[in-house]
Scaffold this motif. Structure first.
Motif, PDB file in Angstrom:
ATOM      1  N   ALA A  15      70.164 -79.039 -43.630  1.00  0.00           N
ATOM      2  CA  ALA A  15      71.064 -78.182 -42.884  1.00  0.00           C
ATOM      3  C   ALA A  15      70.508 -76.776 -42.748  1.00  0.00           C
ATOM      4  CB  ALA A  15      72.424 -78.149 -43.576  1.00  0.00           C
ATOM      5  N   ALA A  16      69.210 -76.617 -42.840  1.00  0.00           N
ATOM      6  CA  ALA A  16      68.575 -75.314 -42.705  1.00  0.00           C
ATOM      7  C   ALA A  16      68.622 -74.894 -41.246  1.00  0.00           C
ATOM      8  CB  ALA A  16      67.135 -75.386 -43.195  1.00  0.00           C
ATOM      9  N   PRO A  17      68.554 -73.594 -40.958  1.00  0.00           N
ATOM     10  CA  PRO A  17      68.662 -73.096 -39.600  1.00  0.00           C
ATOM     11  C   PRO A  17      67.630 -73.684 -38.642  1.00  0.00           C
ATOM     12  CG  PRO A  17      68.829 -71.305 -41.157  1.00  0.00           C
ATOM     13  CD  PRO A  17      68.502 -72.553 -41.936  1.00  0.00           C
ATOM     14  N   ALA A  18      66.415 -73.845 -39.034  1.00  0.00           N
ATOM     15  CA  ALA A  18      65.409 -74.508 -38.212  1.00  0.00           C
ATOM     16  C   ALA A  18      64.824 -75.610 -39.074  1.00  0.00           C
ATOM     17  CB  ALA A  18      64.330 -73.534 -37.763  1.00  0.00           C
ATOM     18  N   ALA A  19      64.633 -76.775 -38.512  1.00  0.00           N
ATOM     19  CA  ALA A  19      64.310 -77.931 -39.332  1.00  0.00           C
ATOM     20  C   ALA A  19      62.830 -78.145 -39.553  1.00  0.00           C
ATOM     21  CB  ALA A  19      64.914 -79.180 -38.721  1.00  0.00           C
ATOM     22  N   ALA A  20      61.954 -77.351 -38.970  1.00  0.00           N
ATOM     23  CA  ALA A  20      60.529 -77.631 -39.128  1.00  0.00           C
ATOM     24  C   ALA A  20      59.789 -76.378 -39.540  1.00  0.00           C
ATOM     25  CB  ALA A  20      59.955 -78.181 -37.833  1.00  0.00           C
ATOM     26  N   GLN A  21      59.101 -76.468 -40.660  1.00  0.00           N
ATOM     27  CA  GLN A  21      58.183 -75.426 -41.067  1.00  0.00           C
ATOM     28  C   GLN A  21      56.812 -76.047 -41.076  1.00  0.00           C
ATOM     29  OE1 GLN A  21      60.384 -76.470 -43.712  1.00  0.00           O
ATOM     30  NE2 GLN A  21      61.998 -75.350 -42.723  1.00  0.00           N
ATOM     31  N   MET A  22      55.804 -75.211 -41.127  1.00  0.00           N
ATOM     32  CA  MET A  22      54.445 -75.709 -41.237  1.00  0.00           C
ATOM     33  C   MET A  22      54.087 -75.765 -42.705  1.00  0.00           C
ATOM     34  SD  MET A  22      53.880 -76.266 -38.140  1.00  0.00           S
ATOM     35  CE  MET A  22      52.314 -76.999 -38.505  1.00  0.00           C
ATOM     36  N   SER A  23      53.598 -76.894 -43.143  1.00  0.00           N
ATOM     37  CA  SER A  23      53.154 -77.087 -44.511  1.00  0.00           C
ATOM     38  C   SER A  23      51.647 -77.236 -44.508  1.00  0.00           C
ATOM     39  CB  SER A  23      53.760 -78.355 -45.115  1.00  0.00           C
ATOM     40  OG  SER A  23      55.155 -78.260 -45.143  1.00  0.00           O
ATOM     41  N   VAL A  24      51.036 -76.884 -45.614  1.00  0.00           N
ATOM     42  CA  VAL A  24      49.598 -77.031 -45.740  1.00  0.00           C
ATOM     43  C   VAL A  24      49.329 -77.847 -46.989  1.00  0.00           C
ATOM     44  CG1 VAL A  24      47.405 -75.836 -45.978  1.00  0.00           C
ATOM     45  CG2 VAL A  24      49.205 -74.809 -44.611  1.00  0.00           C
ATOM     46  N   THR A  25      48.648 -78.984 -46.809  1.00  0.00           N
ATOM     47  CA  THR A  25      48.324 -79.857 -47.928  1.00  0.00           C
ATOM     48  C   THR A  25      46.875 -79.658 -48.309  1.00  0.00           C
ATOM     49  OG1 THR A  25      47.786 -81.653 -46.420  1.00  0.00           O
ATOM     50  CG2 THR A  25      50.039 -81.583 -47.249  1.00  0.00           C
ATOM     51  N   THR A  26      46.531 -80.111 -49.490  1.00  0.00           N
ATOM     52  CA  THR A  26      45.150 -80.031 -49.945  1.00  0.00           C
ATOM     53  C   THR A  26      44.713 -81.404 -50.409  1.00  0.00           C
ATOM     54  OG1 THR A  26      45.787 -79.453 -52.197  1.00  0.00           O
ATOM     55  CG2 THR A  26      45.452 -77.632 -50.671  1.00  0.00           C
ATOM     56  N   ILE A  27      43.431 -81.630 -50.428  1.00  0.00           N
ATOM     57  CA  ILE A  27      42.925 -82.973 -50.772  1.00  0.00           C
ATOM     58  C   ILE A  27      42.270 -82.962 -52.145  1.00  0.00           C
ATOM     59  CG2 ILE A  27      40.689 -82.682 -49.642  1.00  0.00           C
ATOM     60  CD1 ILE A  27      41.018 -85.665 -48.768  1.00  0.00           C
ATOM     61  N   GLY A  28      42.468 -84.026 -52.859  1.00  0.00           N
ATOM     62  CA  GLY A  28      41.861 -84.201 -54.164  1.00  0.00           C
ATOM     63  C   GLY A  28      41.119 -85.529 -54.202  1.00  0.00           C
ATOM     64  N   GLU A 100      48.003 -71.961 -50.277  1.00  0.00           N
ATOM     65  CA  GLU A 100      48.810 -73.111 -49.873  1.00  0.00           C
ATOM     66  C   GLU A 100      50.051 -73.272 -50.749  1.00  0.00           C
ATOM     67  OE1 GLU A 100      44.843 -73.473 -48.162  1.00  0.00           O
ATOM     68  OE2 GLU A 100      45.534 -72.990 -50.167  1.00  0.00           O
ATOM     69  N   ALA A 101      49.938 -72.938 -52.021  1.00  0.00           N
ATOM     70  CA  ALA A 101      51.096 -73.043 -52.915  1.00  0.00           C
ATOM     71  C   ALA A 101      52.161 -72.024 -52.518  1.00  0.00           C
ATOM     72  CB  ALA A 101      50.672 -72.842 -54.366  1.00  0.00           C
ATOM     73  N   TYR A 102      51.738 -70.813 -52.174  1.00  0.00           N
ATOM     74  CA  TYR A 102      52.706 -69.795 -51.741  1.00  0.00           C
ATOM     75  C   TYR A 102      53.356 -70.189 -50.419  1.00  0.00           C
ATOM     76  CZ  TYR A 102      51.188 -66.605 -55.391  1.00  0.00           C
ATOM     77  OH  TYR A 102      50.923 -66.030 -56.602  1.00  0.00           O
ATOM     78  N   LEU A 103      52.554 -70.662 -49.475  1.00  0.00           N
ATOM     79  CA  LEU A 103      53.106 -71.045 -48.184  1.00  0.00           C
ATOM     80  C   LEU A 103      54.160 -72.138 -48.360  1.00  0.00           C
ATOM     81  CD1 LEU A 103      51.500 -71.332 -44.817  1.00  0.00           C
ATOM     82  CD2 LEU A 103      52.707 -73.325 -45.666  1.00  0.00           C
ATOM     83  N   ASN A 104      53.847 -73.135 -49.138  1.00  0.00           N
ATOM     84  CA  ASN A 104      54.777 -74.246 -49.316  1.00  0.00           C
ATOM     85  C   ASN A 104      55.970 -73.880 -50.190  1.00  0.00           C
ATOM     86  OD1 ASN A 104      53.591 -76.450 -47.721  1.00  0.00           O
ATOM     87  ND2 ASN A 104      51.830 -76.047 -49.026  1.00  0.00           N
ATOM     88  N   ARG A 105      55.770 -73.002 -51.160  1.00  0.00           N
ATOM     89  CA  ARG A 105      56.924 -72.518 -51.929  1.00  0.00           C
ATOM     90  C   ARG A 105      57.838 -71.731 -51.005  1.00  0.00           C
ATOM     91  NH1 ARG A 105      56.443 -68.644 -57.160  1.00  0.00           N
ATOM     92  NH2 ARG A 105      56.097 -67.104 -55.515  1.00  0.00           N
ATOM     93  N   GLY A 106      57.229 -70.999 -50.077  1.00  0.00           N
ATOM     94  CA  GLY A 106      58.028 -70.311 -49.061  1.00  0.00           C
ATOM     95  C   GLY A 106      58.891 -71.281 -48.275  1.00  0.00           C
ATOM     96  N   ASN A 107      58.346 -72.472 -47.989  1.00  0.00           N
ATOM     97  CA  ASN A 107      59.135 -73.485 -47.289  1.00  0.00           C
ATOM     98  C   ASN A 107      60.339 -73.922 -48.119  1.00  0.00           C
ATOM     99  OD1 ASN A 107      57.337 -73.364 -45.185  1.00  0.00           O
ATOM    100  ND2 ASN A 107      56.317 -75.285 -45.671  1.00  0.00           N
ATOM    101  N   SER A 108      60.152 -74.039 -49.424  1.00  0.00           N
ATOM    102  CA  SER A 108      61.282 -74.393 -50.293  1.00  0.00           C
ATOM    103  C   SER A 108      62.365 -73.323 -50.197  1.00  0.00           C
ATOM    104  CB  SER A 108      60.832 -74.522 -51.751  1.00  0.00           C
ATOM    105  OG  SER A 108      59.896 -75.548 -51.912  1.00  0.00           O
ATOM    106  N   TYR A 109      61.939 -72.083 -50.277  1.00  0.00           N
ATOM    107  CA  TYR A 109      62.908 -70.987 -50.175  1.00  0.00           C
ATOM    108  C   TYR A 109      63.575 -70.977 -48.804  1.00  0.00           C
ATOM    109  CZ  TYR A 109      60.971 -68.961 -54.492  1.00  0.00           C
ATOM    110  OH  TYR A 109      60.574 -68.728 -55.779  1.00  0.00           O
ATOM    111  N   TYR A 110      62.793 -71.217 -47.767  1.00  0.00           N
ATOM    112  CA  TYR A 110      63.351 -71.255 -46.420  1.00  0.00           C
ATOM    113  C   TYR A 110      64.432 -72.334 -46.318  1.00  0.00           C
ATOM    114  CZ  TYR A 110      63.746 -71.846 -41.404  1.00  0.00           C
ATOM    115  OH  TYR A 110      64.238 -71.953 -40.140  1.00  0.00           O
ATOM    116  N   LEU A 111      64.130 -73.515 -46.823  1.00  0.00           N
ATOM    117  CA  LEU A 111      65.094 -74.617 -46.771  1.00  0.00           C
ATOM    118  C   LEU A 111      66.354 -74.308 -47.567  1.00  0.00           C
ATOM    119  CD1 LEU A 111      62.577 -77.558 -47.032  1.00  0.00           C
ATOM    120  CD2 LEU A 111      63.963 -76.943 -45.037  1.00  0.00           C
ATOM    121  N   ALA A 112      66.211 -73.501 -48.615  1.00  0.00           N
ATOM    122  CA  ALA A 112      67.358 -73.083 -49.425  1.00  0.00           C
ATOM    123  C   ALA A 112      68.052 -71.866 -48.813  1.00  0.00           C
ATOM    124  CB  ALA A 112      66.899 -72.769 -50.848  1.00  0.00           C
TER     125      ALA A 112
END
Length: 176
Positions: A15-28, A100-112
């Motif tokens: 139910a976030a205001p905009a439903a799509a953020q950009m995420s950045v993944t990393t490979i291991g 990438e961790a900051y960007l994606n943590r930002g997505n968590s905050y955005y969704l909240a």
């Protein structure tokens, strides 16, 4: 930064205001690579490969922090923001320069709907050199939209296009 990244648009049914953020993944490596593939797929919801990789005592520190980020992306996709934040925070504790961790943590905050926290993390990701800066700029634009600041959102989308002229999501926002 030597971290290999892949940009993926994560569409979340929240139910976030905009439903799509950009995420950045990393490979291991090994199970971590399977975790990466799950995080990269917009349709995968399973953290099992990530969980398995993180239990591997032989997992390198580099692969561990990347796997945490990837599992956090999946947790975000599943709406489990608390677990996502735990993973991103642990990755940041391991490497405070992991954009990438900051960007994606930002997505968590955005969704909240914690928009100021999201903005701070997106800006931090840019400051330390996230591999895909256009993703951070795009997400900044989403925050400004959520905060009803369309002029600032437009500027952020323009920055995203400046960083990557082929970035269609930002172009669509500017045309819309």
């Amino acid at each position: 930064m030597r971290i290999l990244t892949c940009l993926t648009c994560v569409v979340l049914a929240c139910a976030a205001p905009a439903a799509a953020q950009m995420s950045v993944t990393t490979i291991g490596a090994t199970d971590a690579a399977n975790c990466y593939e799950n995080a990269r797929s917009d349709f995968s919801r399973s953290t099992e490969p990530c969980d398995k990789a993180l239990k591997d005592a032989g997992l390198s520190i580099s692969d561990r922090k990347k796997t945490l980020v990837n599992r956090g992306v999946i947790h975000n996709r599943n709406g489990d923001l608390g677990a996502a934040l735990e993973d991103f925070n642990e990755a940041i504790e391991m490497d405070a320069a992991l954009g990438e961790a900051y960007l994606n943590r930002g997505n968590s905050y955005y969704l909240a709907q914690r928009f100021d926290d999201a903005m701070a993390d997106y800006e931090r990701a840019l400051d330390i050199g996230v591999g895909k800066p256009w993703a951070a700029w795009y997400n900044i634009g989403l925050v400004y939209e959520a905060k009803k600041q369309p002029d600032k959102a437009r500027e952020a989308y323009e920055e995203a296009l400046s960083a990557n002229p082929d970035f269609t999501q930002a172009q669509q926002k500017l045309e819309g």
